[in-house]
Write a protein that holds these residues in place. Sequence first.
Motif, PDB file in Angstrom:
ATOM      1  N   ALA A 125       0.811  -1.224   0.000  1.00  0.00           N
ATOM      2  CA  ALA A 125       0.000   0.000   0.000  1.00  0.00           C
ATOM      3  C   ALA A 125       0.845   1.275   0.000  1.00  0.00           C
ATOM      4  CB  ALA A 125      -0.953  -0.009   1.194  1.00  0.00           C
ATOM      5  N   GLY A 126       1.736   1.422   0.988  1.00  0.00           N
ATOM      6  CA  GLY A 126       2.568   2.621   1.057  1.00  0.00           C
ATOM      7  C   GLY A 126       3.510   2.759  -0.123  1.00  0.00           C
ATOM      8  N   PRO A 127       4.252   1.693  -0.459  1.00  0.00           N
ATOM      9  CA  PRO A 127       5.126   1.776  -1.628  1.00  0.00           C
ATOM     10  C   PRO A 127       4.381   2.057  -2.933  1.00  0.00           C
ATOM     11  CG  PRO A 127       5.861   0.009  -0.204  1.00  0.00           C
ATOM     12  CD  PRO A 127       4.562   0.503   0.369  1.00  0.00           C
ATOM     13  N   TYR A 128       3.147   1.554  -3.073  1.00  0.00           N
ATOM     14  CA  TYR A 128       2.385   1.856  -4.292  1.00  0.00           C
ATOM     15  C   TYR A 128       1.994   3.325  -4.316  1.00  0.00           C
ATOM     16  CZ  TYR A 128      -1.052   1.590  -8.043  1.00  0.00           C
ATOM     17  OH  TYR A 128      -1.741   1.795  -9.212  1.00  0.00           O
ATOM     18  N   CYS A 129       1.613   3.864  -3.167  1.00  0.00           N
ATOM     19  CA  CYS A 129       1.298   5.294  -3.082  1.00  0.00           C
ATOM     20  C   CYS A 129       2.479   6.133  -3.557  1.00  0.00           C
ATOM     21  CB  CYS A 129       0.939   5.655  -1.635  1.00  0.00           C
ATOM     22  SG  CYS A 129       0.889   7.424  -1.296  1.00  0.00           S
ATOM     23  N   THR A 130       3.664   5.859  -3.028  1.00  0.00           N
ATOM     24  CA  THR A 130       4.823   6.673  -3.390  1.00  0.00           C
ATOM     25  C   THR A 130       5.300   6.377  -4.806  1.00  0.00           C
ATOM     26  OG1 THR A 130       6.300   5.072  -2.325  1.00  0.00           O
ATOM     27  CG2 THR A 130       5.552   6.930  -0.998  1.00  0.00           C
ATOM     28  N   GLY A 163     -24.180 -19.997  -1.884  1.00  0.00           N
ATOM     29  CA  GLY A 163     -23.780 -20.949  -0.855  1.00  0.00           C
ATOM     30  C   GLY A 163     -22.287 -21.074  -0.634  1.00  0.00           C
ATOM     31  N   ARG A 164     -21.487 -20.373  -1.415  1.00  0.00           N
ATOM     32  CA  ARG A 164     -20.034 -20.504  -1.291  1.00  0.00           C
ATOM     33  C   ARG A 164     -19.497 -19.643  -0.156  1.00  0.00           C
ATOM     34  NH1 ARG A 164     -16.852 -19.895  -6.826  1.00  0.00           N
ATOM     35  NH2 ARG A 164     -15.199 -20.451  -5.351  1.00  0.00           N
ATOM     36  N   PRO A 165     -18.363 -20.039   0.439  1.00  0.00           N
ATOM     37  CA  PRO A 165     -17.747 -19.195   1.469  1.00  0.00           C
ATOM     38  C   PRO A 165     -17.281 -17.865   0.868  1.00  0.00           C
ATOM     39  CG  PRO A 165     -16.816 -21.416   1.471  1.00  0.00           C
ATOM     40  CD  PRO A 165     -17.626 -21.284   0.223  1.00  0.00           C
ATOM     41  N   PRO A 166     -17.117 -16.837   1.710  1.00  0.00           N
ATOM     42  CA  PRO A 166     -16.566 -15.567   1.213  1.00  0.00           C
ATOM     43  C   PRO A 166     -15.208 -15.788   0.560  1.00  0.00           C
ATOM     44  CG  PRO A 166     -17.459 -15.299   3.414  1.00  0.00           C
ATOM     45  CD  PRO A 166     -17.462 -16.769   3.128  1.00  0.00           C
ATOM     46  N   LEU A 167     -14.917 -15.010  -0.459  1.00  0.00           N
ATOM     47  CA  LEU A 167     -13.698 -15.225  -1.239  1.00  0.00           C
ATOM     48  C   LEU A 167     -12.944 -13.915  -1.431  1.00  0.00           C
ATOM     49  CD1 LEU A 167     -12.115 -17.320  -3.016  1.00  0.00           C
ATOM     50  CD2 LEU A 167     -13.457 -16.478  -4.941  1.00  0.00           C
ATOM     51  N   LYS A 168     -11.651 -13.939  -1.173  1.00  0.00           N
ATOM     52  CA  LYS A 168     -10.799 -12.790  -1.475  1.00  0.00           C
ATOM     53  C   LYS A 168     -10.391 -12.850  -2.939  1.00  0.00           C
ATOM     54  CE  LYS A 168      -6.125 -11.028  -0.618  1.00  0.00           C
ATOM     55  NZ  LYS A 168      -5.664 -11.352  -1.974  1.00  0.00           N
ATOM     56  N   VAL A 169     -10.450 -11.738  -3.632  1.00  0.00           N
ATOM     57  CA  VAL A 169     -10.001 -11.725  -5.021  1.00  0.00           C
ATOM     58  C   VAL A 169      -8.479 -11.861  -5.055  1.00  0.00           C
ATOM     59  CG1 VAL A 169     -11.941 -10.299  -5.772  1.00  0.00           C
ATOM     60  CG2 VAL A 169      -9.795  -9.208  -5.104  1.00  0.00           C
ATOM     61  N   GLY A 170      -7.939 -12.236  -6.196  1.00  0.00           N
ATOM     62  CA  GLY A 170      -6.507 -12.473  -6.318  1.00  0.00           C
ATOM     63  C   GLY A 170      -5.679 -11.213  -6.126  1.00  0.00           C
ATOM     64  N   GLY A 171      -4.432 -11.403  -5.731  1.00  0.00           N
ATOM     65  CA  GLY A 171      -3.504 -10.276  -5.627  1.00  0.00           C
ATOM     66  C   GLY A 171      -3.725  -9.421  -4.397  1.00  0.00           C
ATOM     67  N   PHE A 172      -3.338  -8.144  -4.509  1.00  0.00           N
ATOM     68  CA  PHE A 172      -3.350  -7.223  -3.377  1.00  0.00           C
ATOM     69  C   PHE A 172      -4.308  -6.056  -3.627  1.00  0.00           C
ATOM     70  CE2 PHE A 172       0.824  -9.278  -3.150  1.00  0.00           C
ATOM     71  CZ  PHE A 172       0.905  -9.625  -1.804  1.00  0.00           C
ATOM     72  N   LEU A 173      -5.554  -6.367  -4.019  1.00  0.00           N
ATOM     73  CA  LEU A 173      -6.508  -5.319  -4.372  1.00  0.00           C
ATOM     74  C   LEU A 173      -6.640  -4.259  -3.289  1.00  0.00           C
ATOM     75  CD1 LEU A 173      -8.760  -4.099  -6.144  1.00  0.00           C
ATOM     76  CD2 LEU A 173     -10.367  -5.628  -4.977  1.00  0.00           C
ATOM     77  N   VAL A 174      -6.851  -4.679  -2.048  1.00  0.00           N
ATOM     78  CA  VAL A 174      -7.063  -3.706  -0.973  1.00  0.00           C
ATOM     79  C   VAL A 174      -5.822  -2.855  -0.760  1.00  0.00           C
ATOM     80  CG1 VAL A 174      -6.382  -5.315   0.861  1.00  0.00           C
ATOM     81  CG2 VAL A 174      -7.862  -3.387   1.393  1.00  0.00           C
ATOM     82  N   GLU A 175      -4.644  -3.431  -0.942  1.00  0.00           N
ATOM     83  CA  GLU A 175      -3.405  -2.670  -0.764  1.00  0.00           C
ATOM     84  C   GLU A 175      -3.233  -1.626  -1.861  1.00  0.00           C
ATOM     85  OE1 GLU A 175      -1.045  -3.441   1.991  1.00  0.00           O
ATOM     86  OE2 GLU A 175      -3.046  -4.163   2.503  1.00  0.00           O
ATOM     87  N   TYR A 176      -3.450  -2.042  -3.096  1.00  0.00           N
ATOM     88  CA  TYR A 176      -3.319  -1.088  -4.204  1.00  0.00           C
ATOM     89  C   TYR A 176      -4.368   0.018  -4.095  1.00  0.00           C
ATOM     90  CZ  TYR A 176       0.071  -4.049  -6.611  1.00  0.00           C
ATOM     91  OH  TYR A 176       1.202  -4.769  -6.959  1.00  0.00           O
ATOM     92  N   ASP A 177      -5.589  -0.354  -3.729  1.00  0.00           N
ATOM     93  CA  ASP A 177      -6.649   0.638  -3.620  1.00  0.00           C
ATOM     94  C   ASP A 177      -6.346   1.641  -2.504  1.00  0.00           C
ATOM     95  OD1 ASP A 177      -9.306   1.326  -4.768  1.00  0.00           O
ATOM     96  OD2 ASP A 177      -9.913   1.157  -2.676  1.00  0.00           O
ATOM     97  N   SER A 178      -5.787   1.158  -1.401  1.00  0.00           N
ATOM     98  CA  SER A 178      -5.410   2.052  -0.299  1.00  0.00           C
ATOM     99  C   SER A 178      -4.282   2.991  -0.718  1.00  0.00           C
ATOM    100  CB  SER A 178      -4.983   1.227   0.917  1.00  0.00           C
ATOM    101  OG  SER A 178      -6.025   0.378   1.340  1.00  0.00           O
ATOM    102  N   GLY A 179      -3.316   2.450  -1.461  1.00  0.00           N
ATOM    103  CA  GLY A 179      -2.230   3.292  -1.948  1.00  0.00           C
ATOM    104  C   GLY A 179      -2.720   4.366  -2.893  1.00  0.00           C
ATOM    105  N   LEU A 180      -3.675   4.007  -3.753  1.00  0.00           N
ATOM    106  CA  LEU A 180      -4.254   4.986  -4.669  1.00  0.00           C
ATOM    107  C   LEU A 180      -5.015   6.059  -3.900  1.00  0.00           C
ATOM    108  CD1 LEU A 180      -4.993   5.961  -7.519  1.00  0.00           C
ATOM    109  CD2 LEU A 180      -6.877   4.306  -7.495  1.00  0.00           C
TER     110      LEU A 180
END
Length: 402
Positions: free
Chosen positions: A19-24, A166-183
């Motif tokens: 997150a931080g490194p993507y921001c910078t 009926g499926r369990p919750p699923l995280k999408v691939g990669g670091f979506l939340v990190e990139y989005d936070s950096g943006l």
Amino acid sequence: MPKRALEGVKVLELCQGVAGPYCTKLLADLGAEVVKIERPGGGDAARSLPPFFHDIPDPERSGLFLYLNTNKLGVTLNVTTATGKDIFQELVKQADILVEDNPPQWMTEQGLDYESLQEINPRLIMTSITPFGQTGPYRDYKAYPLNVFHCGGEGYLTPGGVENVGRPPLKVGGFLVEYDSGLSAAIAILAALYWRRKSGGGQRIDISKQESLMALNRLDMVRSANEGEVITRAKQGVPYGGALPCKDGYTVFITWESVQWDRLVAFMENPEWANDDKFEDYADRVKHGELLNALLTEWLVNHTQEELYHQGQATGVPFAMVYTSKDLVDSAHLKARGFFVEIDHPKTGKVKYPSAPYQFSETPWQVIRPAPLLGEHNEEIFVRRLGHRREELAKLGAAGVI
């Protein structure tokens, strides 16, 4: 060399991971000078994360680290030592922006909180990126990207569609939340820079990764807050169509409008089943979406992505291709736009990297330097920039300061 949009802006980064490194990185790509501070010995934790160049684990060969830190200067500095704090404060005096991602109380414990740093640089813009922000009952909770993703509500809705209820919750691939936070952090910093030009003063920016991810589902959030309705996967996704198999992979298409459905039927040369009462209008097609997808797939598997994309678009049906990473690298369109560029790094040689998703007419994106080796610019920053003697560096290294 043409000027860059943020030329002259100086950024200090005390972050690791994504997150931080993507921001910078976003700021560096716009022309800011970014000095990345890493801990002596090990450096940024991202250096130990795959994929590695030629699958050889090496802190200088991590593809993630190399991508996130292109166009930055890099130094090593232990800011928990007294001398390290003094050097850090010297750097802060010269900085316009500080980006850090440490636990909320950590900077205060080191005597490097915003109030203390503002005293030595009133124009400083200090940005802190943490899982849950600097305030609130969760502020001190630790979280990995997996935790934050599900805390942001996205996992509850992923994957979308009635068939996935009926499926369990699923995280999408990669670091979506990190990139989005950096943006989110980079956008906030640009606004603070603009405000500083008008006011002359710096400010503190508090970025919550949880809230950054929640912003992706604003509509769902406000419906729950105002109407008491909890959106589920049954109301997410596409009722029919969407991503379906074709002859050489997958294709994506959506026919929300009746005219688009009519064009799709004509494109398929009017199969008999398309005249069934089950598919007469949009509501009927939604109700029988599973059956409709099965019938559509029978036709799609006889056609390639390229056929469906180009011929379908020509008839007014919004088809798209599901690209693999190889498809994107080989894309004639992206080649024509020069999206992938070669960057020469001392440990990998020339390797293709993604460039930037924008093209400025007057201040173009440029490759100034590859990602730094660990401590690569210690002499340039500590000696030539701050005025320390070259012989000091060996002593500081032996003492664990750099």
